[in-house]
Design an enzyme around this catalytic site. Sequence first.
Site, PDB file in Angstrom:
ATOM      1  N   LYS A 126       0.837  -1.209   0.000  1.00 38.97           N
ATOM      2  CA  LYS A 126       0.000   0.000   0.000  1.00 38.97           C
ATOM      3  C   LYS A 126       0.874   1.262   0.000  1.00 38.97           C
ATOM      4  CE  LYS A 126      -2.104   1.832   3.622  1.00 38.97           C
ATOM      5  NZ  LYS A 126      -2.931   2.007   4.795  1.00 38.97           N
ATOM      6  N   ASP A 145      -6.806   1.267   1.173  1.00 37.20           N
ATOM      7  CA  ASP A 145      -6.761   1.612   2.591  1.00 37.20           C
ATOM      8  C   ASP A 145      -8.107   1.230   3.210  1.00 37.20           C
ATOM      9  OD1 ASP A 145      -8.596   3.506   1.845  1.00 37.20           O
ATOM     10  OD2 ASP A 145      -7.686   5.116   3.008  1.00 37.20           O
TER      11      ASP A 145
END
Length: 227
Positions: A126, A145
């Site tokens: 991420k 997220d």
Amino acid sequence: MGTPRESRQEQAEAIVERLEAEYPDSTISLRYSNRLELLIAVILSAQCTDERVNKETEHLFAKYDGPEDYANATQDELAEDLSSITYYNSKAGYVRDSCELILEEYDGEVPDTMSELTELPGVGRKTANVVLQHGHDVVEGIVVDTHVQRLSRRLGLTEENRPEKIEQELMELVPGGYWQQFTHLCIDHGRAVCDARNPDCGDCVLADLCPSEKGDSDVDLASGEPW
Ligand code: SF4
């Protein structure tokens, strides 16, 4: 309950179109002025709000100028400078160790590939995706997220739980040119309307498309639990 489009691709396209109209200026909210600051801000933002990170990095970026400064700082000093951030001790270690590696292996420059970035301490897929997209203009994935995870499930785009799996599915659905923007649109909508505990379905531009819409649906597909 809203009625999703016939295919998940069509659903994803409709969501992007609606949210783009609603949040035309949607973009990253972390503040930074170079790639290293971006990397550090994203490491610090794990399980911490962007607002809190921006407040802390204001003085951090004024004090530390480049990877040498972070690598030469003691763990205690850096931790103290990050003390309002969640898990500041571990994150101070990640920042220091990442900067050391950047100096040793990459001539002081933040690397520009997924495999090199994810070798850095505290950097997962991420974080690497954010740094690639905003630091290097390389879009090779979708940042998943907590907002992207929640909205994608609520809106019927995926039934997966793990961010890596959700990312793979979204990459099949979200139109190529929108991979970066999709994340920011979900974050803006998640913050403004579709929050975790009490989404405002009555004032949502996606309500007619959303299978979790509270008016008729009994279940929040993000958690699988009743509303
Ligand atoms: S606010 Fe309600 S209708 Fe809108 S996306 Fe979230 S759960 Fe669905």
